[in-house]
Design a protein around this motif. Structure first.
Motif, mmCIF file in Angstrom:
data_model
loop_
_atom_site.group_PDB
_atom_site.id
_atom_site.type_symbol
_atom_site.label_atom_id
_atom_site.label_comp_id
_atom_site.label_asym_id
_atom_site.label_seq_id
_atom_site.Cartn_x
_atom_site.Cartn_y
_atom_site.Cartn_z
ATOM 1 N N LEU A 43 -17.643 161.102 -26.099
ATOM 2 C CA LEU A 43 -18.468 161.233 -24.890
ATOM 3 C C LEU A 43 -19.518 162.330 -25.052
ATOM 4 C CD1 LEU A 43 -15.685 160.722 -22.243
ATOM 5 C CD2 LEU A 43 -17.813 159.420 -22.349
ATOM 6 N N GLY A 47 -23.264 161.509 -24.873
ATOM 7 C CA GLY A 47 -24.013 162.264 -23.861
ATOM 8 C C GLY A 47 -25.293 162.831 -24.448
ATOM 9 N N MET A 50 -27.776 160.093 -25.151
ATOM 10 C CA MET A 50 -28.400 159.618 -23.902
ATOM 11 C C MET A 50 -29.602 160.470 -23.543
ATOM 12 S SD MET A 50 -25.103 158.651 -21.533
ATOM 13 C CE MET A 50 -25.110 160.215 -20.771
ATOM 14 N N GLU A 51 -29.443 161.771 -23.739
ATOM 15 C CA GLU A 51 -30.537 162.689 -23.429
ATOM 16 C C GLU A 51 -31.815 162.290 -24.164
ATOM 17 O OE1 GLU A 51 -31.163 165.683 -21.521
ATOM 18 O OE2 GLU A 51 -29.756 164.354 -20.508
ATOM 19 N N GLN A 54 -33.226 158.881 -22.857
ATOM 20 C CA GLN A 54 -33.817 158.979 -21.517
ATOM 21 C C GLN A 54 -35.288 159.324 -21.586
ATOM 22 O OE1 GLN A 54 -31.982 161.922 -19.065
ATOM 23 N NE2 GLN A 54 -32.889 161.138 -17.196
ATOM 24 N N TYR A 64 -30.658 153.460 -22.252
ATOM 25 C CA TYR A 64 -30.082 154.625 -21.580
ATOM 26 C C TYR A 64 -29.286 154.167 -20.362
ATOM 27 C CZ TYR A 64 -29.889 158.600 -18.401
ATOM 28 O OH TYR A 64 -29.457 159.549 -17.515
ATOM 29 N N HIS A 71 -20.827 155.444 -20.460
ATOM 30 C CA HIS A 71 -20.429 156.849 -20.538
ATOM 31 C C HIS A 71 -19.630 157.224 -19.282
ATOM 32 C CE1 HIS A 71 -21.028 161.193 -21.463
ATOM 33 N NE2 HIS A 71 -21.136 161.315 -20.151
ATOM 34 N N LYS A 72 -20.136 156.788 -18.132
ATOM 35 C CA LYS A 72 -19.468 157.130 -16.878
ATOM 36 C C LYS A 72 -18.095 156.458 -16.811
ATOM 37 C CE LYS A 72 -23.256 156.183 -14.222
ATOM 38 N NZ LYS A 72 -24.105 156.169 -13.027
ATOM 39 N N GLY A 75 -15.776 158.126 -19.214
ATOM 40 C CA GLY A 75 -15.533 159.484 -18.731
ATOM 41 C C GLY A 75 -14.514 159.495 -17.604
ATOM 42 N N ILE A 76 -14.645 158.529 -16.684
ATOM 43 C CA ILE A 76 -13.688 158.469 -15.569
ATOM 44 C C ILE A 76 -12.305 158.096 -16.102
ATOM 45 C CG2 ILE A 76 -13.101 157.117 -13.500
ATOM 46 C CD1 ILE A 76 -16.172 157.217 -12.890
ATOM 47 N N MET A 122 -14.663 168.710 -16.656
ATOM 48 C CA MET A 122 -15.787 168.076 -17.363
ATOM 49 C C MET A 122 -16.105 166.688 -16.766
ATOM 50 S SD MET A 122 -17.976 168.496 -19.738
ATOM 51 C CE MET A 122 -19.279 167.321 -19.913
ATOM 52 N N PRO A 123 -15.132 165.750 -16.749
ATOM 53 C CA PRO A 123 -15.474 164.447 -16.165
ATOM 54 C C PRO A 123 -15.747 164.532 -14.667
ATOM 55 C CG PRO A 123 -13.158 164.477 -16.848
ATOM 56 C CD PRO A 123 -13.776 165.751 -17.334
ATOM 57 N N GLY A 126 -19.259 165.360 -14.008
ATOM 58 C CA GLY A 126 -20.105 164.179 -14.239
ATOM 59 C C GLY A 126 -20.025 163.224 -13.064
ATOM 60 N N TRP A 127 -18.822 163.052 -12.562
ATOM 61 C CA TRP A 127 -18.608 162.094 -11.464
ATOM 62 C C TRP A 127 -19.294 162.583 -10.185
ATOM 63 C CZ3 TRP A 127 -13.059 159.862 -10.115
ATOM 64 C CH2 TRP A 127 -13.215 158.616 -9.530
ATOM 65 N N HIS A 170 -22.078 170.200 -16.176
ATOM 66 C CA HIS A 170 -21.841 169.102 -17.117
ATOM 67 C C HIS A 170 -22.589 169.303 -18.441
ATOM 68 C CE1 HIS A 170 -19.998 165.153 -17.418
ATOM 69 N NE2 HIS A 170 -21.070 164.706 -18.044
ATOM 70 N N GLU A 171 -23.687 170.015 -18.369
ATOM 71 C CA GLU A 171 -24.456 170.274 -19.598
ATOM 72 C C GLU A 171 -23.883 171.453 -20.373
ATOM 73 O OE1 GLU A 171 -28.719 170.850 -19.318
ATOM 74 O OE2 GLU A 171 -28.857 169.020 -18.132
HETATM 75 C C1 HEM Z 1 -14.719 164.150 -20.631
HETATM 76 C C2 HEM Z 1 -15.650 163.454 -20.117
HETATM 77 C C3 HEM Z 1 -17.128 163.645 -20.350
HETATM 78 C C4 HEM Z 1 -17.810 164.280 -21.337
HETATM 79 C C5 HEM Z 1 -17.237 165.016 -22.529
HETATM 80 C C6 HEM Z 1 -19.227 164.130 -21.056
HETATM 81 C C7 HEM Z 1 -20.238 164.642 -21.831
HETATM 82 C C8 HEM Z 1 -21.584 164.553 -21.533
HETATM 83 C C9 HEM Z 1 -22.648 165.166 -22.283
HETATM 84 C C10 HEM Z 1 -22.482 166.005 -23.537
HETATM 85 C C11 HEM Z 1 -23.810 164.847 -21.678
HETATM 86 C C12 HEM Z 1 -25.220 165.283 -22.083
HETATM 87 C C13 HEM Z 1 -25.514 166.547 -21.323
HETATM 88 C C14 HEM Z 1 -26.893 167.102 -21.584
HETATM 89 O O1 HEM Z 1 -27.038 167.866 -22.527
HETATM 90 O O2 HEM Z 1 -27.785 166.775 -20.811
HETATM 91 C C15 HEM Z 1 -23.500 164.024 -20.546
HETATM 92 C C16 HEM Z 1 -24.433 163.494 -19.680
HETATM 93 C C17 HEM Z 1 -24.104 162.736 -18.584
HETATM 94 N N1 HEM Z 1 -22.846 162.447 -18.138
HETATM 95 FE FE1 HEM Z 1 -21.128 162.939 -19.002
HETATM 96 N N2 HEM Z 1 -19.373 163.411 -19.901
HETATM 97 C C18 HEM Z 1 -18.125 163.096 -19.443
HETATM 98 C C19 HEM Z 1 -17.807 162.398 -18.308
HETATM 99 C C20 HEM Z 1 -18.742 161.894 -17.422
HETATM 100 C C21 HEM Z 1 -18.422 161.191 -16.204
HETATM 101 C C22 HEM Z 1 -17.019 160.886 -15.705
HETATM 102 C C23 HEM Z 1 -19.595 160.864 -15.621
HETATM 103 C C24 HEM Z 1 -19.861 160.138 -14.325
HETATM 104 C C25 HEM Z 1 -19.036 159.405 -13.674
HETATM 105 C C26 HEM Z 1 -20.657 161.357 -16.466
HETATM 106 C C27 HEM Z 1 -21.998 161.218 -16.202
HETATM 107 C C28 HEM Z 1 -22.990 161.697 -16.992
HETATM 108 C C29 HEM Z 1 -24.383 161.483 -16.710
HETATM 109 C C30 HEM Z 1 -24.965 160.690 -15.534
HETATM 110 C C31 HEM Z 1 -25.081 162.135 -17.720
HETATM 111 C C32 HEM Z 1 -26.570 162.140 -17.908
HETATM 112 C C33 HEM Z 1 -27.180 163.273 -17.196
HETATM 113 C C34 HEM Z 1 -28.673 163.204 -17.332
HETATM 114 O O3 HEM Z 1 -29.212 162.102 -17.398
HETATM 115 O O4 HEM Z 1 -29.259 164.264 -17.394
HETATM 116 N N3 HEM Z 1 -20.106 161.984 -17.545
HETATM 117 N N4 HEM Z 1 -22.135 163.867 -20.463
#
Ligand code: HEM
Ligand code: HEM
Length: 438
Positions: A43, A47, A50-51, A54, A64, A71-72, A75-76, A122-123, A126-127, A170-171
């Motif tokens: 993830l 993640g 994705m950056e 985007q 993306y 990813h979501k 993650g959930i 962490m998750p 994100g949620w 989250h970042e």
């Molecule tokens: C253990 C679980 C998770 C890990 C390790 C993780 C990790 C990451 C990482 C490394 C990024 C990039 C952050 C950045 O530098 O901008 C990211 C982005 C994101 N994550 Fe997660 N994530 C997890 C769970 C989730 C969950 C559960 C959700 C939502 C339900 C979620 C939604 C997002 C979204 C929407 C982005 C994009 C943010 C953006 O567009 O700027 N993530 N995640």
């Protein structure tokens, strides 16, 4: 006794591997450890990818959108498995630690506890971010919208603040996870290959040697996994309840008597007519269309222009929204869903002339009517040009609508003035009709 047998009996027995004296974690703890560990690393990698996507070209941005949904969803899943894992850990103490200095045992415990906290925070961050965000729904593996309750209904400014705060967390946290990961793996490798105490076999038996088996058979699986399932079901339920319709469907409208008009009827030539719209997505303009619609048109085109009194006429256009085509498969899939057109509940949009059609000049007209969309009537004025060639009329009209005022993608508003982060608020509707007088 043969010489060989005597030698074998005399040779000292090989010492048992260090791990054989260690007890291992239960199978459930081991399975959850590795599933969650690899998922978290995956993830983080996704993640960060994705950056990059985007901020790429259209194809990258469309990618993306689908990757972010995955990813979501994953993650959930990690969040729910972590709930189960913590519950399991509370009911099933780990095997006794191998001998090590006190500070090492303390550090190991501190890292483990921090890991457990991060597996939830962490998750969850994100949620929270995704639920407060004005972007598309969080569909769990494409099935159900599982935004956390309450957040999507808060005022836009609060949502924005929550989204930013959760986004910062989250970042930042992936870096904390990676720092702990280095300590954790470094320590595990040191135990295994320097101290040779067989520690890795406790969590990866078979791969790193035999063990003496787990301390107990394991208990409480129903509680551990049941609690995760209950949390999930509660969120899905709350999300679905929040999404139920609050406005009555279009039935009442259908039952009304159409305004009667004695004006000549016009038959639309579908091949030469179109109902298109232009919209902006992340700064780029796209053109879509409603490929199927039916129109009932009656209009007295021979009447003299008059600014004050409408000419005799009645127009009703019925649009099956499900057929919408944006030219981009990704948008088509999304735009029919809840926040947008919500096609399952409101399959048809209707434009109907209610205030009359005004003939302003020999070729300039204005139709005043209502657009019946998602169960709500909106007044709309459609200025159009109409030219006649014998019994054939060619009509062209354009009107700019503010989609958020119409309840289309309402939650994508991010700024008070109605601008939108993803999809521009203004949508230009372009109507071209070629029709023959009956
Ligand atoms: C253990 C679980 C998770 C890990 C390790 C993780 C990790 C990451 C990482 C490394 C990024 C990039 C952050 C950045 O530098 O901008 C990211 C982005 C994101 N994550 Fe997660 N994530 C997890 C769970 C989730 C969950 C559960 C959700 C939502 C339900 C979620 C939604 C997002 C979204 C929407 C982005 C994009 C943010 C953006 O567009 O700027 N993530 N995640
Ligand atoms: C992000 C990835 C990881 C996370 C979040 C994580 C988390 C954890 C946690 C929370 C524990 C404590 C279990 C308990 O006693 O309750 C643990 C134990 C353990 N982990 Fe990891 N782990 C990760 C990756 C790894 C990797 C890659 C290895 C392999 C080198 C590893 C090897 C171990 C071992 C051997 C134990 C048992 C330690 C002991 O016997 O006290 N882990 N891990």
């Amino acid at each position: 006794m043969t010489d060989a047998a005597t030698q074998a009996a005399a040779a000292p027995a090989a010492p048992p591997p260090a791990s054989a004296s260690q007890q291992r974690y239960t199978a459930v703890a081991i399975a959850l450890h590795w599933i969650i560990a690899f998922s978290i690393l995956g993830l983080i990698a996704v993640g960060w990818t994705m950056e990059t996507l985007q901020h790429g070209d259209l194809e990258a941005r469309a990618q993306y959108q689908s990757i972010v949904q995955l990813h979501k969803s994953f993650g959930i899943t990690v969040l729910l498995l972590s709930v189960a894992r913590i519950a399991w850990r509370l009911m099933n103490p780990p095997p006794p630690e191998p001998a090590m200095p006190g500070w090492q045992a303390f550090a190991a415990n501190a890292v483990h506890i921090l890991f457990y906290v991060l597996m939830i925070v962490m998750p969850l961050s994100g949620w929270i971010m995704a639920s407060a965000s004005p972007a598309f729904e969080t569909r769990y593996f494409g099935l159900v919208d599982i935004r956390l309750p309450v957040l999507p209904t808060l005022p836009m400014e609060s949502r924005e603040g929550i989204e930013n705060a959760a986004g910062t967390v989250h970042e930042f946290l992936p870096w904390v996870i990676l720092a702990l990961f280095v300590l954790h793996v470094g320590a595990a490798l040191k135990h295994q290959f320097v101290d040779r105490d067989g520690l890795l076999a406790r969590m990866a038996p078979g791969l790193f040697g035999r063990t003496a088996g787990p301390p107990g058979a394991g208990r409480g699986a129903t509680w551990a996994f049941g609690s995760a399932v209950v949390i999930f079901a509660a969120v899905v339920g709350a999300s679905m309840l929040a999404a139920s319709p609050t406005v009555a469907p279009a039935v009442a409208e259908e039952e009304q008597q159409p305004v009667l008009s004695k004006a000549p009827a016009w038959t639309v030539d579908p091949a030469k007519s179109s109902l298109a719209f232009k919209f902006g997505y992340m700064g780029t303009e796209y053109t879509g269309k409603f490929p199927e619609w039916t129109a009932q048109i009656q209009l007295d085109t021979d009447a003299a222009p008059n600014q004050q009194t409408p000419v005799d006429g009645y127009v009703r256009v019925a649009i099956p929204v499900a057929k919408i085509s944006t030219g981009q498969e990704y948008f088509d899939g999304n735009v029919v869903q809840g926040d947008w057109f919500d096609v399952p509940k409101f399959p048809e949009a209707v434009f109907e002339v209610k205030g009359g059609v005004y003939k302003l000049s020999p070729t300039d007209y204005e139709a005043t009517g209502v657009l019946h969309l998602k169960g709500v009537d909106h007044p709309v004025r459609l200025p159009f040009k109409l030219t006649l060639d014998g019994t054939t009329a060619t009509m062209h009209g354009e009107v700019t609508l503010a989609r958020m005022d119409l309840g289309i993608g309402k939650s994508t508003a991010t700024a008070g003035e109605g601008d939108a982060e993803w999809v521009r608020n203004e949508v230009q509707v372009i109507v071209d009709v070629v029709a023959t007088r009956q």
